[in-house]
Design a protein around this motif. Structure first.
Motif, PDB file in Angstrom:
ATOM      1  N   LEU A 113      -5.735  -5.713   3.960  1.00  0.00           N
ATOM      2  CA  LEU A 113      -4.413  -5.074   3.853  1.00  0.00           C
ATOM      3  C   LEU A 113      -3.637  -5.209   5.160  1.00  0.00           C
ATOM      4  O   LEU A 113      -2.435  -5.499   5.163  1.00  0.00           O
ATOM      5  CB  LEU A 113      -4.587  -3.576   3.538  1.00  0.00           C
TER       6      LEU A 113
ATOM      7  N   LEU B 288      -2.863   2.782   8.110  1.00  0.00           N
ATOM      8  CA  LEU B 288      -3.620   2.942   6.863  1.00  0.00           C
ATOM      9  C   LEU B 288      -4.650   4.045   7.059  1.00  0.00           C
ATOM     10  O   LEU B 288      -5.216   4.179   8.150  1.00  0.00           O
ATOM     11  CB  LEU B 288      -4.363   1.642   6.527  1.00  0.00           C
TER      12      LEU B 288
ATOM     13  N   GLN C 144     -11.511  -4.004   2.962  1.00  0.00           N
ATOM     14  CA  GLN C 144     -10.224  -3.765   2.280  1.00  0.00           C
ATOM     15  C   GLN C 144      -9.121  -3.514   3.332  1.00  0.00           C
ATOM     16  O   GLN C 144      -8.013  -4.064   3.236  1.00  0.00           O
ATOM     17  CB  GLN C 144     -10.357  -2.551   1.354  1.00  0.00           C
TER      18      GLN C 144
ATOM     19  N   LEU D 266       0.870   4.015   2.686  1.00  0.00           N
ATOM     20  CA  LEU D 266       0.962   3.571   4.089  1.00  0.00           C
ATOM     21  C   LEU D 266       1.920   4.470   4.868  1.00  0.00           C
ATOM     22  O   LEU D 266       2.984   4.836   4.372  1.00  0.00           O
ATOM     23  CB  LEU D 266       1.515   2.136   4.116  1.00  0.00           C
TER      24      LEU D 266
ATOM     25  N   TYR E  31       0.855  -1.192   0.000  1.00  0.00           N
ATOM     26  CA  TYR E  31       0.000   0.000   0.000  1.00  0.00           C
ATOM     27  C   TYR E  31       0.895   1.249   0.000  1.00  0.00           C
ATOM     28  O   TYR E  31       1.418   1.645   1.042  1.00  0.00           O
ATOM     29  CB  TYR E  31      -0.929  -0.009   1.229  1.00  0.00           C
TER      30      TYR E  31
END
Ligand SMILES: Cc1cc2nc3c(=O)[nH]c(=O)nc-3n(C[C@H](O)[C@H](O)[C@H](O)COP(=O)(O)OP(=O)(O)OC[C@H]3O[C@@H](n4cnc5c(N)ncnc54)[C@H](O)[C@@H]3O)c2cc1C
Length: 498
Positions: free
Chosen positions: A421, A410, A417, A388, A385
């Motif tokens: 993640l 996050l 989602q 992040l 990600y």
């Protein structure tokens, strides 16, 4: 690692499994009416610990696991023996509960287990100034324990950030480490003896002695057992005369690499600062924005020295000389003073309440691999990600290696989602750590969340742990599903879907 099972849609299950009227009547008869909580609000309060994943679920209107079927508040070892015998006779699972500050889901009921909260067992039983030991009941609050020692001129030297919200029993059960671990050691170095009620209802007494040579350490089966091998009821710890003298210093290093080299040399030169903390560029910047030296030398290092004034002066002088040899500059004390002021505060409620998905992961690595572990993790988590937030610091430093403590965050997003993640990030971090020969956990323990990496961490040792569990607790009644051990029959564990 295959995570597909972990992110599958959960089957519907009964999340509220209250204890039956008949069983609660029997329990009350054994331990007394005022030691049993049956109300839904009380049971709700005990349905979570500080596992961030549990918080995300609560934010989404779901329970972290299930409600406990009841909460019991024992006041003595005799109560604990009676509770254990009652649970054995009725095949009811239970969870020992300290203060619920664990961050891996260790006290989260996964199938309506009884919660047994030990906080009423909170007395210092023996204080022995000659031997330098204290014996304390497991449910005593950490800060109250330390303050009681301080009043007598002593310290246990164990100062976790969560000291005010955890119990001494929880420290031992999770195999924790305090902020001064470089000087005073980790909890396993401090525990000299203990008493425990085992899953068969019998009392184990490991008498406190300076050391013994009688086979493998029985005490260490309980230290780190996270409630799966019984209740730790009393602990005898080593204590120290509390130093009246302490001094801090703040250093700016030109790079992380030289910072690692300097810290390694300090620890391998037999110097023992009470605290050493090194921060990566991201975390350094948050703490040093207005200090000129950090423009050119961006890496922050904080040290604290304590002890006899003459010893303190020498340790401080030699440590600073080593740091300066690696290009460090002494700077303003502001970051040290800020750390002193905030060292026992709970982490970033701001991010948690603003719907961010924040978590921390601590691993152990060796000096030879630390740079590679850090760089690989920092790169790979951004692949998962790119936006992040990732930062790290190293706050438990030993001659052989160190603890890397990482924060991942996050932004607010769709819950499903985020949960997927979040788990992928954990998996990546733990896998990289194992790949470089480190340990998946430095001091937070395993609880529920880390169970999936236990086989890789322990290899054949996991078989030993499973065999021990089967021998000590054949009905799987003590904290099932934790420490990578099997769930109770019919329990599903936590899922990541809501
Ligand atoms: C903000 C924050 C900062 C933290 N900082 C640190 C830190 O610096 N160092 C550190 O080591 N940890 C830290 N932790 C993690 C946590 O506080 C520790 O693991 C602590 O030792 C847990 O104690 P507790 O009494 O709250 O245990 P709980 O959360 O109640 O229980 C944890 C586990 O231990 C078992 N258990 C508890 N008491 C007993 C007992 N008497 N007998 C048998 N099993 C028992 C439970 O069943 C459970 O599996 C932090 C947590 C937070 C939220």
């Amino acid at each position: 690692m295959d995570l597909s099972n972990a992110v599958k849609a959960p089957k519907m299950r009964a999340k509220d499994i209250p204890i039956s009227a008949e069983l609660s009547k029997q329990l009350k008869a054994i331990i007394g009416c005022n030691k049993l909580l049956l109300g839904k609000a009380d049971r709700y309060a005990y349905s979570r610990d500080r596992l961030p994943h549990g918080l995300y679920r609560i934010r989404a209107g779901a329970l972290p696991g299930t409600l406990p079927s009841a909460v019991i508040l024992p006041e003595s070892t005799e109560d604990l023996i009676s509770i254990t015998q009652f649970c054995l006779a009725n095949q009811i699972a239970l969870i020992p509960f300290g203060a619920g500050s664990g961050v891996l889901g260790g006290t989260i009921p996964l199938n309506g287990e009884l919660i047994v909260d030990l906080k009423k067992m909170n007395r210092i039983i023996d204080f022995n100034e000659i031997n330098g030991t204290v014996t304390v009941q497991a449910g005593m609050n950490g800060m109250q324990f330390e303050e009681a020692l301080n009043k007598r001129g002593f310290t246990a030297g164990h100062y976790p950030q969560s000291i005010a919200m955890s119990t001494v029993g929880g420290w031992a059960a999770c195999r924790g480490a305090g902020q001064a671990s470089s000087r005073f050691g980790k909890i396993e170095d401090m525990v000299l003896g203990l008493k425990a009620v085992l899953p068969n209802g019998k009392l184990l007494d490991v008498r406190p002695v300076a050391r013994r040579s009688v086979g493998p350490s029985i005490k260490d089966i309980l230290v780190g057992s996270e409630g799966v091998f019984g209740f730790i009821t009393e602990i005898t710890l080593r204590i120290w005369k509390k130093s009246l003298h302490s001094e801090g210093c703040v250093l700016a290093f030109p790079s992380l690499q030289v910072g690692f080299n300097a810290l390694r040399e300090i620890m391998q030169s037999e110097l023992r600062p009470e605290v050493i903390r090194l921060y990566d560029a991201e975390e350094s910047h948050q703490r040093t924005e207005n200090i000129a030296e950090f423009k050119e030398k961006p890496i922050l290092c904080i040290m604290k020295f304590s002890g006899l004034p003459e010893l303190l002066a020498v340790e401080k002088k030699l440590s600073i000389e080593i740091a300066q040899k690696y290009g460090a500059s002494l700077t303003s004390l502001a970051p040290y003073e800020h750390w002193q002021k905030t060292r026992y505060q709970s982490y970033s409620t701001q991010w948690q309440t603003d719907d961010y998905y924040m978590d921390t992961v601590e691993v152990t690595t060796s000096w030879s691999e630390v740079e590679a572990v850090y760089k690989t993790i920092a790169k790979e988590v951004k692949v998962i990600y790119p936006e992040l937030h990732f930062g790290a610091h190293w706050s438990h430093i030993y001659p052989e290696g160190l603890c890397q403590y990482m924060t991942i965050r996050l932004p607010p997003m769709d819950n499903l989602q985020a949960h997927q993640l979040h788990l992928k990030l954990w998996d990546k971090i733990e896998s990289i750590c194992l790949q470089f020969g480190g340990s998946i956990a430095h001091h937070h323990g395993v609880g529920f969340l880390r169970g999936r990496w236990m086989k890789e961490e322990l290899n054949e040792g996991m078989h030993l742990l499973e065999s021990l569990k089967l021998a000590l607790d054949p009905g799987n009644l003590f904290n099932p599903g934790k420490l990578g051990l099997p769930l109770a029959n019919g329990a599903q564990g936590l899922t990541t879907n809501n």
